[in-house]
Structure formats: C-alpha cells, structure tokens
Design a protein around this motif. Structure first.
Motif, short mmCIF file in Angstrom:
data_model
loop_
_atom_site.label_atom_id
_atom_site.label_comp_id
_atom_site.label_asym_id
_atom_site.label_seq_id
_atom_site.Cartn_x
_atom_site.Cartn_y
_atom_site.Cartn_z
N THR A 323 46.60 45.13 -1.06
CA THR A 323 47.66 45.91 -0.40
C THR A 323 48.92 45.09 -0.17
O THR A 323 49.91 45.61 0.35
N ASN A 325 50.26 43.75 -2.80
CA ASN A 325 50.89 43.92 -4.11
C ASN A 325 51.39 45.36 -4.19
O ASN A 325 50.61 46.31 -4.03
N ASN A 326 52.67 45.52 -4.45
CA ASN A 326 53.26 46.87 -4.43
C ASN A 326 52.56 47.86 -5.36
O ASN A 326 52.35 49.01 -5.01
N LYS A 330 50.47 51.12 -3.39
CA LYS A 330 50.77 52.55 -3.45
C LYS A 330 49.53 53.36 -3.77
O LYS A 330 49.35 54.47 -3.26
N ASN A 389 49.57 47.15 6.23
CA ASN A 389 49.95 47.30 4.82
C ASN A 389 49.86 48.75 4.37
O ASN A 389 50.74 49.25 3.64
N TYR A 392 52.84 50.68 5.40
CA TYR A 392 54.15 50.18 4.96
C TYR A 392 54.91 51.24 4.15
O TYR A 392 54.45 51.69 3.10
N LYS A 393 56.06 51.67 4.70
CA LYS A 393 56.92 52.66 4.04
C LYS A 393 56.15 53.92 3.66
O LYS A 393 56.45 54.56 2.64
#
Length: 416
Positions: A323, A325-326, A330, A389, A392-393
């Motif tokens: 988590t 790592n983008n 996602k 994580n 996140y966003k």
C-alpha cells in the motif's frame, strides 16, 4: 598459426589414444580422458572436437552403466567400483568442459543421446547403497554436465526436461549432499521457462516447487534456489497460492519474506509485473483477513513464537509495503473487507492490551531485550499504517473509518 596447429595435434593425439583404449581397463582409459578434460579448458580445442570423440566417451559411460547394473544384480560380479566411479566422473568433467560456450558440441552430444544416458546413469548412482566420496563426485559432475549442456541451448533444456522432470529433480533436491542439491537447482533454473513453470501446478509436480522453498529455507547460501523462486515461482500467482496451501507456517514465513524483498525493490515494474503483484496482493489480503486474529495469541509470553501469528505479522508487513506503492495501493483500496479487518484487528489488540499487561498494552514498559525480540512489537503501528495508506486520497475509505470510530474517541483507542 603455430599455436592452432599445436592444439590440433594435441587434440588428434588425445582422441586417437582414447579410441584405442575404449575397450581397455578403466584405470588405463582414465589418463586419456583426463588429457582431453585439460584440453577442453581452452576454446580452440573445444571447437576442434569431432563427433567420434564424444561417441567414444558415450561408449565408456554406457559400458560403465552396464558394469554397475550387472554388479548390482549379481553380487558375485567383480567390479573395481571406485575406479569405475572415478572414470565416470572424469568423463562428465570432460563433457562438461567441452560444452562451455560451444553450441556445436552441445548439439552433437544431445543428438548422440548423451543426455538420456547421463540421466540413466544418475539414477543408477542414486540407487547404489554405497554413498562414499567417489560416488558423490561422479554424481556432482554428472549434474554439472547437464547444467552446461543446457546453458543457452533451448533444445538441450527441453531434452533434459523430458528425461528428468519431475522424478530426477525430486531425487536430487532431497539428496543428503548439499552440492548435489545446489547443482540440481542450477540445472532446474537453466531449464525453466514460463511455460514449464505452469507444469509445476500439476498436483504430481507441485512437490518440485515445494522442495525448492525447503532448500532455500535450509540452505540460505543457495543462490540457484533463490533465483528459481524470484525469477519463476513468484511470477506465477496460481503457483504461489498452491504452494502457500501446502507449506508449513515456517516455510510460509520464508516465502512471504521473499515476496517482501521483491515488493520492496525500488526498480520500476512493467505492467505485466504489476498485474502479477496485484494478484499476489488480492491473495495475501485474503490470507490476512482469514488469520489476523492469530496475533492475539501473542498476549502470552509463552506464545511469543507462535508460528501462525508470525505468518500473520509477515502478511501485515507485506500489505503495508504494497500500500506504499501507488499502483498496488489503488487496487488494495478497492478490496471490500481489508480496511474493516484492519480496523477490527486494531480494536481487538487494543482491548487485549487493556485486559492484562502484555505486549499490546500501550503503557507496558518492555525491557530492551523484549523490544528487539518480540515479534509483535510494532504490530499496532503497522495496522495504523495500513489503515492510513488505505485511506490515502480515498474519500470512501476515509468515511468508512469515520463511521467505524464515531462512538470511540482517539483517547480511548490510541491512549498512551
């Protein structure tokens, strides 16, 4: 020119001597083979070698096989076994040297049937009751030859696979001699490709992959077993899932640490590699959700080495790394139950720490030795990291966390 002529002369003389002595006693033939082994350390003599020379070596190996078979059937048969084994080892050294960076010789040997003969002879050596040094050396040299004839040669790799998979690989991977195990891993690594890896999924063949994990765990210096795992086994999510189900908890920890090392690499991943990692992430998240409560056993000092709990801790470590790592984050953010599982586990560890003084007690004052040795140290922090994580966003996950904690204050959940 003079050097080339001299090399050609030496080759011709050594080959002629070997041909004259193919029917002689093993001790007599040994010196002729040794001379050729020495010559084949150089590229020029390797390129000059003729098919008849390899046919003579094949004849010696076949004769040795027949003698061993006969002696095993009839104990009254007289056989100088040590001399025979030394000759076999030297023949394999000679063939091994002749293969180095020489596709011509690799093809000639394969077409003569030297691969099949070698595999048959290895099986004979394995079946012999005497496991002394001469036999072990012959066994090792035979595997080195198979490794060299396969190097960079797809046809030879396929031929070895056809003759040796899975039985011979299983025999060698479980052998008591570490060098034989290591050389077997070398041959297996050299022969593998993405298509052959799929064959390991067959229930009858899965033992090969299982033993590779065991070899790596028991012989950490084995570079070949590590390469097999990282370059092939981990590239097949279906195989990782099948292996995980069969491994012991200790072996699962080993596999998870290898996955962790791969995930933590700073190199950029291709889209194909990222797809593999996302499939790993899906499976590992499911494993964590299934086993996360096992960590609660660690409230007791007596259970500090509980293997199932240690597996769960490693699973959390990997999910935290994934988590971060983008690309993988996602995907993991969309898994329906992972966030809720992490929150529930955090709540349970917190409650466990309030009931008695243990590793999850926030006011628990640990000794320095406990700090560095207890497997659960940092578990709650990693849960919080995973939850952070996953939020996140991601407004949907943020709202889930808010709803989950609407009746709890930060002071209650995260008191110090």
């Amino acid at each position: 020119m003079a050097a080339a002529a001299a090399a050609a002369g030496e080759m011709a003389e050594a080959a002629a001597r070997l041909r004259r002595l193919t029917a002689a006693e093993p001790s007599t033939r040994l010196e002729s083979v040794r001379a050729l082994t020495g010559l084949f350390r150089q590229a020029q003599p390797r390129e000059m070698a003729e098919e008849s020379l390899f046919r003579d070596l094949l004849e010696i190996l076949m004769s040795a096989s027949n003698e061993i078979e006969q002696a095993c059937k009839d104990s009254s048969e007289l056989l100088d076994l040590d001399t025979c084994l030394v000759l076999i080892a030297e023949c394999f050294r000679c063939l091994r040297n002749a293969c180095v960076q020489c596709a011509k010789n690799q093809h000639v040997m394969r077409n003569l049937g030297l691969i099949a003969t070698s595999v048959h002879l290895i099986k004979l050596l394995d079946g012999m009751k005497v496991k002394e040094e001469p036999l072990l050396i012959a066994f090792r040299c035979s595997l080195q030859f198979l490794g060299n004839i396969a190097a960079g040669n797809g046809d030879s790799q396929n031929s070895i696979w056809k003759c040796a998979f899975p039985d011979l690989f299983l025999t060698c991977l479980t052998y008591s001699d570490e060098k034989i195990v290591a050389y077997c891993c070398m041959v297996l690594f050299t022969c593998l490709n993405s298509e052959k890896v799929k064959e390991l999924l067959d229930p009858g063949n899965l033992s090969v992959a299982l033993h590779i994990i065991k070899v790596y765990k028991e012989q950490l210096e084995s570079e070949w077993s590590l390469l097999i795992v990282t370059d092939y086994l981990l590239q097949c999510p279906e195989l990782v899932k099948a292996l995980y189900a069969k491994l012991s908890n200790q072996e699962r920890v080993t596999l998870l640490e290898l996955i962790m090392a791969r995930v933590s690499e700073k190199n950029s991943f291709t889209s194909e590699e990222m797809n593999v990692f996302m499939r790993h992430a899906d499976f590992l998240a499911g494993c964590f959700q299934e086993k996360c409560k096992a960590v609660l056993k660690l409230t007791s000092a007596a259970d500090a080495e509980d293997e199932e709990a240690l597996v769960t801790i490693r699973l959390l470590d990997i999910l935290c790394e994934m988590t971060s790592n983008n690309g993988q984050l996602k995907y993991l953010q969309t898994l329906p139950d992972l966030l809720e599982t992490a929150i529930d586990t955090l709540r349970l560890t917190h409650l466990a720490g309030k009931q008695t003084v243990n590793i999850f007690t926030t006011t628990h004052s640990m000794t320095w030795q406990e700090e560095i040795s207890h497997p659960a140290v940092g578990f709650k922090a990693h849960l919080i990291r995973l939850i952070g994580n996953l939020c996140y966003k991601n407004k949907e996950n943020q709202d889930k966390v808010s709803r989950k904690f609407e009746n709890l204050t930060n002071a209650t959940l995260f008191d110090k």
